[in-house]
Design a protein around this motif. Sequence first.
Motif, mmCIF file in Angstrom:
data_model
loop_
_atom_site.group_PDB
_atom_site.id
_atom_site.type_symbol
_atom_site.label_atom_id
_atom_site.label_comp_id
_atom_site.label_asym_id
_atom_site.label_seq_id
_atom_site.Cartn_x
_atom_site.Cartn_y
_atom_site.Cartn_z
ATOM 1 N N PHE A 64 0.811 -1.221 0.000
ATOM 2 C CA PHE A 64 0.000 0.000 0.000
ATOM 3 C C PHE A 64 0.843 1.270 0.000
ATOM 4 N N TYR A 65 2.090 1.213 0.475
ATOM 5 C CA TYR A 65 2.967 2.388 0.297
ATOM 6 C C TYR A 65 3.276 2.587 -1.184
ATOM 7 N N ARG B 40 1.579 1.693 -3.677
ATOM 8 C CA ARG B 40 0.418 2.129 -4.442
ATOM 9 C C ARG B 40 0.021 3.550 -4.091
ATOM 10 N N ALA B 41 0.261 3.930 -2.827
ATOM 11 C CA ALA B 41 -0.084 5.307 -2.445
ATOM 12 C C ALA B 41 0.827 6.298 -3.170
ATOM 13 N N PRO C 81 2.204 6.680 -6.358
ATOM 14 C CA PRO C 81 1.887 7.332 -7.632
ATOM 15 C C PRO C 81 0.649 8.221 -7.554
ATOM 16 N N ILE C 82 -0.342 7.849 -6.729
ATOM 17 C CA ILE C 82 -1.531 8.708 -6.678
ATOM 18 C C ILE C 82 -1.265 9.977 -5.875
ATOM 19 N N LEU C 83 -0.155 10.000 -5.126
ATOM 20 C CA LEU C 83 0.241 11.227 -4.432
ATOM 21 C C LEU C 83 1.252 12.005 -5.266
#
Lengths: 261, 271
Positions: free
Chosen positions: B167-168, B170-171, B173-175
Amino acid sequence: MANVELKNVSKVFLGQSGVVHGLTGVNLAIPAGEFLCVVGPSGCGKTTLLNVIAGFELPDQGDVLVDGARIGGPSSDRFVIFQEPALFPWLNVRQNIVFGLRMAGVDQRIQDEKAEALLKMVHLTRFASSFINELSGGMKQRVALARALAMDPAVLLMDEPFAALDAQTRDMLHEELEAVWQQTNKTIIFVTHNVREAVRLGSRVILMSGRGGSILKEYPIDLPRNRYLEDVQVVTIASKIRDELRQEAVRANEAGGTDAH
Amino acid sequence: MRTDSKSDISHAQLFLRRHERMRSRVMRLAFLAAAVCLWHFLASAGVWNELLFPPPREVLQSLISGFSDGTLPAAIFASMWRLCIGYGISLAIGVPLGLLIGRIRLLDDTVGSLAVGLQSLPSICWLPMALLWFGLTEAAMQFVIIMGSLMAVTLAVRDGVRATPTFYLRAAPILGAVGWRFYRYVLLPASFPSVVTGAKLGWTFAWRSLMAAELLYVTTGIGSTLMMGRELHDMALVVASMLIIITIGLITDRFIFKLGEEFVHKRWGVG
Ligand SMILES: Nc1ncnc2c1ncn2[C@@H]1O[C@H](COP(=O)(O)OP(=O)(O)O)[C@@H](O)[C@H]1O
Ligand SMILES: [Mg+2]
């Protein structure tokens, strides 16, 4: 505000025991500003659906369109709130909230203003300098919500975000999320295994099939806002969906479809 | 969870914990004193030749004279300076390399497996090559230190990167943390606990490599002082040098790396 459309989307995985159908021929149109809730038995493909819309996973077949254009990979315009809050433990609450703005090179003064406004919105002003490790589960999810709102995404994707919280905290977060949705009119796709939560929040609930990840039924929820989990109408609709869900789980088991965890 | 400082329970707990820590400190000191006494009696019993088994008093004298004529501080300084440079280079190469290897499959299959292979080579085996390449220079010693610690740092960081929760990743690119920003602002801090582990491991390897190299090499340094003791048949100097080597190891472990580990424990809640 953005509409999301899935056209005949399929996704398979190669698991230890052969091919697993994550999604099978999913067709779904989500108009801009809808609050869509997705329920279904465990392992039916809810997370896969979100991952495909987020762009974390490529569909094997079909297209995901946002405002008519095919998506290309993850983007801050489709922001995901994960079940584990996925906050950064090396940053404090304020720094977590503005992390995305910092990456985008936004002016420091604007970052500070946004941080203050968002901290106030999720009632965490007092904890601005706390580290993630010092927060409760509910506070963490509020930080995750604030971090998402800082990016001002058109679409908010939420994967069982409140599953690990106690009832009171969850009720509060329902209200906060509903308020955010009403103020900003974002498109929200909210995955949960709690049917009553889905009915309480959603303007539409879709039920996924336990056999190979397709959409089984959908229920428009035309109840007035703001709703409560205990509302008689919420409970009535939820029990109808839950019956369907239970039958579906049995059918899935008989078909030897997915595992039951 | 923050404990309420006003509550009696937390006071009592604090008192007990302090008491426990105090007691274990006293026990340690007592044990040390007993060991020194035993040493003293064994040495003065005259079973062994005093030249081969010096009493604590003589070792102390050796330490005092070494410190007062400046030879020991000079040796310690020379060794530490060498160590810091070699170890610094190891960190500067090993941490970024570990981050990249952990993320890029092709690099892991090539450079990563090379590192695993070289890891099994005791660092002192690099000394002959170092001497042929660099001659009797500082560079030869640095080479041995770097080859001794670089693989450990690289592989520990790689393992940390591989264990980074999805989840890091994946978090990020959306950040908007993509490209070098992803490595600098997400991957590096996310794997900081393993960077600390790798740094500690690397320090231990660097320190051992340096001592091994100094034993075989004529130069100023604490390892060479140890070897000089052997050549002069000065057993007290040998033991004194060994005590200094132990002390330096303990101090770095206790103070420098403890700080890093405590920081990790506080923020990450692990380690
Ligand atoms: N990366 C993967 N590799 C193999 N199988 C997977 C993977 N991701 C999901 N699956 C499988 O796909 C199915 C759907 O998973 P998921 O979308 O996580 O379900 P849900 O979120 O509804 O519980 C499950 O049977 C799961 O085991
Ligand atoms: Mg899931």
